[in-house]
Scaffold this motif. Structure first.
Motif, PDB file in Angstrom:
ATOM      1  N   ALA A 188      -5.353  -8.132  -1.844  1.00 50.11           N
ATOM      2  CA  ALA A 188      -4.951  -6.734  -1.716  1.00 50.11           C
ATOM      3  C   ALA A 188      -3.455  -6.654  -1.979  1.00 50.11           C
ATOM      4  O   ALA A 188      -2.703  -7.538  -1.590  1.00 50.11           O
ATOM      5  N   SER A 189      -3.029  -5.583  -2.635  1.00 52.98           N
ATOM      6  CA  SER A 189      -1.618  -5.438  -2.955  1.00 52.98           C
ATOM      7  C   SER A 189      -1.213  -3.981  -2.829  1.00 52.98           C
ATOM      8  O   SER A 189      -1.905  -3.095  -3.324  1.00 52.98           O
ATOM      9  N   GLY A 190      -0.091  -3.753  -2.141  1.00 52.39           N
ATOM     10  CA  GLY A 190       0.505  -2.432  -2.086  1.00 52.39           C
ATOM     11  C   GLY A 190       0.167  -1.601  -0.867  1.00 52.39           C
ATOM     12  O   GLY A 190       0.837  -0.607  -0.590  1.00 52.39           O
ATOM     13  N   PHE A 191      -0.868  -1.957  -0.123  1.00 55.83           N
ATOM     14  CA  PHE A 191      -1.362  -1.079   0.936  1.00 55.83           C
ATOM     15  C   PHE A 191      -0.478  -1.064   2.185  1.00 55.83           C
ATOM     16  O   PHE A 191      -0.456  -0.072   2.902  1.00 55.83           O
ATOM     17  N   GLY A 192       0.230  -2.127   2.470  1.00 58.94           N
ATOM     18  CA  GLY A 192       1.007  -2.188   3.696  1.00 58.94           C
ATOM     19  C   GLY A 192       0.100  -2.430   4.897  1.00 58.94           C
ATOM     20  O   GLY A 192      -1.125  -2.366   4.800  1.00 58.94           O
ATOM     21  N   SER A 193       0.688  -2.689   6.052  1.00 63.38           N
ATOM     22  CA  SER A 193      -0.102  -3.056   7.231  1.00 63.38           C
ATOM     23  C   SER A 193      -0.997  -1.911   7.704  1.00 63.38           C
ATOM     24  O   SER A 193      -2.163  -2.110   8.018  1.00 63.38           O
ATOM     25  N   SER A 196       2.584   6.514   3.440  1.00 68.02           N
ATOM     26  CA  SER A 196       3.075   5.603   4.469  1.00 68.02           C
ATOM     27  C   SER A 196       4.158   4.677   3.932  1.00 68.02           C
ATOM     28  O   SER A 196       5.193   4.456   4.578  1.00 68.02           O
ATOM     29  N   ASN A 197       3.941   4.125   2.727  1.00 73.93           N
ATOM     30  CA  ASN A 197       4.911   3.197   2.152  1.00 73.93           C
ATOM     31  C   ASN A 197       6.223   3.890   1.796  1.00 73.93           C
ATOM     32  O   ASN A 197       7.306   3.320   1.958  1.00 73.93           O
ATOM     33  N   THR A 198       6.136   5.116   1.313  1.00 72.19           N
ATOM     34  CA  THR A 198       7.350   5.835   0.921  1.00 72.19           C
ATOM     35  C   THR A 198       8.194   6.186   2.140  1.00 72.19           C
ATOM     36  O   THR A 198       9.419   6.039   2.128  1.00 72.19           O
ATOM     37  N   LEU A 199       7.540   6.655   3.210  1.00 72.30           N
ATOM     38  CA  LEU A 199       8.279   7.049   4.407  1.00 72.30           C
ATOM     39  C   LEU A 199       8.878   5.848   5.126  1.00 72.30           C
ATOM     40  O   LEU A 199      10.000   5.904   5.631  1.00 72.30           O
ATOM     41  N   HIS A 201       7.476  12.797  -2.033  1.00 73.58           N
ATOM     42  CA  HIS A 201       8.889  13.161  -1.905  1.00 73.58           C
ATOM     43  C   HIS A 201       9.276  13.101  -0.423  1.00 73.58           C
ATOM     44  O   HIS A 201       8.655  13.771   0.404  1.00 73.58           O
ATOM     45  N   ASP A 202      10.274  12.325  -0.105  1.00 76.59           N
ATOM     46  CA  ASP A 202      10.798  12.250   1.258  1.00 76.59           C
ATOM     47  C   ASP A 202      12.109  13.031   1.297  1.00 76.59           C
ATOM     48  O   ASP A 202      13.134  12.590   0.777  1.00 76.59           O
ATOM     49  N   ARG A 203      12.076  14.210   1.895  1.00 78.11           N
ATOM     50  CA  ARG A 203      13.257  15.078   1.892  1.00 78.11           C
ATOM     51  C   ARG A 203      14.427  14.471   2.673  1.00 78.11           C
ATOM     52  O   ARG A 203      15.584  14.742   2.374  1.00 78.11           O
ATOM     53  N   TYR A 212       3.063   6.715  -7.599  1.00 78.92           N
ATOM     54  CA  TYR A 212       2.182   5.543  -7.575  1.00 78.92           C
ATOM     55  C   TYR A 212       1.018   5.778  -8.539  1.00 78.92           C
ATOM     56  O   TYR A 212       0.409   6.849  -8.538  1.00 78.92           O
ATOM     57  N   ASN A 213       0.720   4.758  -9.329  1.00 80.45           N
ATOM     58  CA  ASN A 213      -0.355   4.853 -10.318  1.00 80.45           C
ATOM     59  C   ASN A 213      -1.394   3.772 -10.044  1.00 80.45           C
ATOM     60  O   ASN A 213      -1.071   2.584  -9.999  1.00 80.45           O
ATOM     61  N   SER A 214      -2.623   4.195  -9.882  1.00 79.58           N
ATOM     62  CA  SER A 214      -3.717   3.251  -9.654  1.00 79.58           C
ATOM     63  C   SER A 214      -4.945   3.711 -10.419  1.00 79.58           C
ATOM     64  O   SER A 214      -5.060   4.885 -10.786  1.00 79.58           O
ATOM     65  N   MET A 215      -5.836   2.776 -10.661  1.00 80.15           N
ATOM     66  CA  MET A 215      -7.137   3.108 -11.244  1.00 80.15           C
ATOM     67  C   MET A 215      -8.222   2.546 -10.343  1.00 80.15           C
ATOM     68  O   MET A 215      -8.178   1.370  -9.958  1.00 80.15           O
TER      69      MET A 215
END
Length: 688
Positions: free
Chosen positions: A256-261, A435-438, A401-403, A411-414
């Motif tokens: 798995a890649s990118g999902f975070g905990s 979640s990852n952006t914040l 967008h995180d103000r 993020y781009n996924s298929m």
């Protein structure tokens, strides 16, 4: 002496097979001679092959047959029980995750694939092999998936377009820099500008990031690679695994890649619905985005191979080993992945870097490098696929967008086009993007809009925008509506859905953007049926100044004279009494409440539902205190419904050219989530 002679024969056989595998990499592999299960006997010695390090070398290990499991029943899933020996086994500690599918040969003939071992037992003893005879049946199953009415992404074309875009952007950037340097040189009165070469790597990286977004915004104009498999007549059903249901563990490795905990926890919950039990002990980070496609890949028995449900910024799948190759067809794993039969998953190549093990288990560590084909069968005795053929996909593009930080990430996924896979993974991808952006877990407010292109909705487009707040995890509450709508579409019992793509745009800011309704004053107190008025409402934002909001309201045309009690509330609040009353009226009218309405009606209702940041004004429902009041409420509701139906019938009788009046809009949007309900009223006069 016989053991020494046996080992000499095994070494000679291993050398011959290794040479054939090595030289076979330059040409398309063919299925070797196989050995029947009935010819495999206890005490036989054979050789298995797998990759365990970054050299990529397919290395041999020794196999000793202990016996046959499930050979006495037609319905049993048969397995060959073996012990493992040799340098490879010493290095790995035994049969570890990632070795599933490792081909096993006896006397130069292919017997099957290493597939499972007993949990918490020594990983060198009593390891199970899946007979090749059972695995070959996988190629006989019909392949009816990978069909769609919509054009899908052509990965080869996408790669070519990306490279073309990168080259064009690099030329533009070089021209801009040359002009800028020339201008600086002229202004400074110096000689000719120096040749430009610095910063090229950074420019290329930026160009690649920009091209990813550009590629995802464009529609594919060609279908996926031609389907090379023929749909055969229905094959026999999968064998039941009655004799091998002891506590075993399959020897494949999840990546798995990118999902975070937090995303991984949500992924675990979703995958359990597909029968996958994930834990952090058997999942490794693939480490990189898998979006490149290779149509000329060559696999050989013993090579690592991956199967993925999603690729891109969020990748998820499993790595195992190739068992057999026949032209472009491959067999691998020796056991199921999701056990969903005819499937439509990504086949990926894989690179083993190293291995790690403990007393009772271990795993291969490595990277997944690119898409090389399509997995089209996922059966009890293994997976099957086709090299060079690309699966049908659902692109998912999420922009967050995180103000507070000014950060915006796309993020781009298929996702592999499988209804249950999409219903599980799409919300998880959106959640993980937020979640990852914040990168924080606090009280935040999100404004989320999603656009889903499919064979549903007006012009094939379903759009929804709403606001959400949560004190701990706003990402989780934000995906609720998307989850519900995907569930309705993908759960359609009448027809198969076609999904083209999903785009999500989310803006998040720290803090609580909620408000409480204080008052609602009508522009006039005495009104007529059908009259339009306004309410001046006052809201109190959380820790903010009061704000005035004007809300339009149209009195029902069939409203009886007298006091009209009204509820003023936030769009996210449900009037339970009104729902119960409507349900009771429907039951009395003979409506079957157990029968689901058509998907189109369900979607229409969901998309028409009020948003959390809207102020709604509607007739109040007085909760009946007894049966008599309940009957009277239902009677009045029926009377109003009959009057409305009669009015609509009269309008229809005016002719096809008669303009239908739009439904009144008794609501207004705000920049805050409205949290409460207040009550007001007007006096309805009798219409003369």
């Amino acid at each position: 002496m016989h053991k020494l002679f046996g080992k000499m024969k095994k070494c000679l056989l291993a050398a011959c097979l290794s040479a054939s595998l090595w030289f076979g990499s330059t040409a398309m592999a063919a299925l070797p001679e196989i050995i029947s299960l009935q010819d495999v006997k206890p005490g036989m010695w054979g050789t298995g092959y797998t990759v365990i390090d970054s050299s990529g070398a397919i290395r041999p290990f020794d196999v000793e047959v202990v016996g046959i499991l499930g050979d006495n029943s037609k319905m049993s899933s048969k397995r060959i029980l073996v012990n493992l020996y040799g340098d490879v086994i010493d290095e790995t500690g035994g049969a570890i995750s990632g070795m599933s599918g490792s081909p096993i040969y006896f006397g130069g003939r292919l017997a099957g694939a290493l597939s499972a071992g007993y949990k918490d037992m020594y990983p060198t003893q009593r390891i199970m092999l899946t007979p090749i005879e059972d695995m070959l049946k996988i190629w006989q199953y019909p392949d009816t998936l990978n069909r769609t009415k919509f054009p899908q992404l052509d990965l080869r074309k996408m790669k070519a377009e990306r490279e073309k875009f990168q080259a064009a952007e690099a030329e533009k950037e070089a021209a801009r820099k040359t002009e800028a340097e020339a201008a600086d040189t002229t202004a400074a009165g110096t000689g000719e500008p120096e040749a430009e070469n610095a910063g090229s790597e950074a420019d290329a990286d930026e160009s690649e990031a920009n091209s990813a977004a550009a590629d995802d915004e464009s529609e594919a104009n060609s279908a996926a690679a031609d389907d090379e498999s023929e749909a055969n007549s229905a094959a026999a059903a999968d064998d039941a695994a009655a004799d091998i249901q002891a506590d075993t563990e399959e020897k494949n490795t999840y990546f798995a890649s990118g999902f975070g905990s937090r995303g991984m926890k949500l992924l675990q919950e979703g995958m359990s619905r597909l029968g996958m039990k994930l834990d952090y002990g058997n999942v490794w980070d693939a480490g990189a985005s898998v979006m490149q496609a290779r149509t000329d890949a060559v696999l050989e028995p013993g090579s690592p191979v991956g199967v993925a449900l999603s690729v891109g910024d969020f990748s998820f799948g499993a790595m195992g080993t190739v068992t057999a190759v026949d032209d472009k067809k491959i067999l691998a794993f020796g056991h199921s992945y999701t056990h969903r039969g005819n499937v439509n998953y990504f086949m990926t190549d894989a690179q083993v870097i190293s291995t790690i093990h403990g007393p009772t288990n271990g795993m291969k560590l490595g990277n997944v490098n690119g898409i090389i084909g399509r997995i089209n069968q996922d059966r009890q005795d293994g997976i099957g696929g086709i090299l060079g053929q690309m699966p049908q996909t659902v692109p998912v593009i999420v922009t967050v967008h995180d103000r507070d930080t000014g950060r915006s990430v796309t993020y781009n996924s298929m996702l592999a086009y499988d209804e249950e896979v999409v219903s599980v993974l799409a919300p998880v991808v959106v959640y993980s993007s937020i979640s990852n952006t914040l990168d924080r877990q606090d009280g935040s407010t999100a404004s989320l809009k999603f656009s889903l292109r499919s064979n549903y909705g007006k012009d094939g487009l379903i759009e929804r925008r709403n606001m959400f707040y949560d004190a701990e995890d706003v990402a989780k509450v934000s995906i609720g509506e998307l989850n519900d709508i995907l569930g309705v579409i993908l759960g359609n019992k009448e027809k198969e859905p076609d999904l083209l793509d999903l785009k999500v745009d989310v803006t998040v800011e720290r803090g609580r953007k909620t408000a409480t309704l204080i008052s609602a004053v009508p522009s006039k107190k005495d009104v007529l049926p059908g009259e339009q008025i306004t309410f001046d409402t006052t809201i109190q934002p959380y820790r903010g100044e009061k704000i005035k909001v004007t809300v339009p309201y149209t009195v029902p045309k069939v409203q009886a004279p007298g006091n009209l009690a009204l509820d003023v509330h936030g769009g996210g609040l449900v009037n339970v009494a009104k729902i119960l009353l409507a349900q009771q009226a429907a039951l009395d009218a003979g409506v079957n409440m157990d029968e689901e309405p058509p998907v189109s009606i369900q979607l229409q209702d969901m998309l028409a539902s009020s948003c959390n940041n809207e102020i709604i004004i509607e007739s109040a429902v007085v909760v009946p205190k007894n049966d008599e009041e309940l009957k009277e409420s239902i009677k009045q509701a029926k009377k109003q419904a009959e009057q409305l139906a009669k009015q609509e019938s009269n309008n229809a009788g005016r002719g096809a050219n008669a303009r239908q009046e739009p439904a009144p809009v008794n609501k207004a949007a705000t920049e805050y989530i409205i949290e409460n309900i207040i009550h007001t009223n007007v006096n309805v006069l009798e219409k003369k």
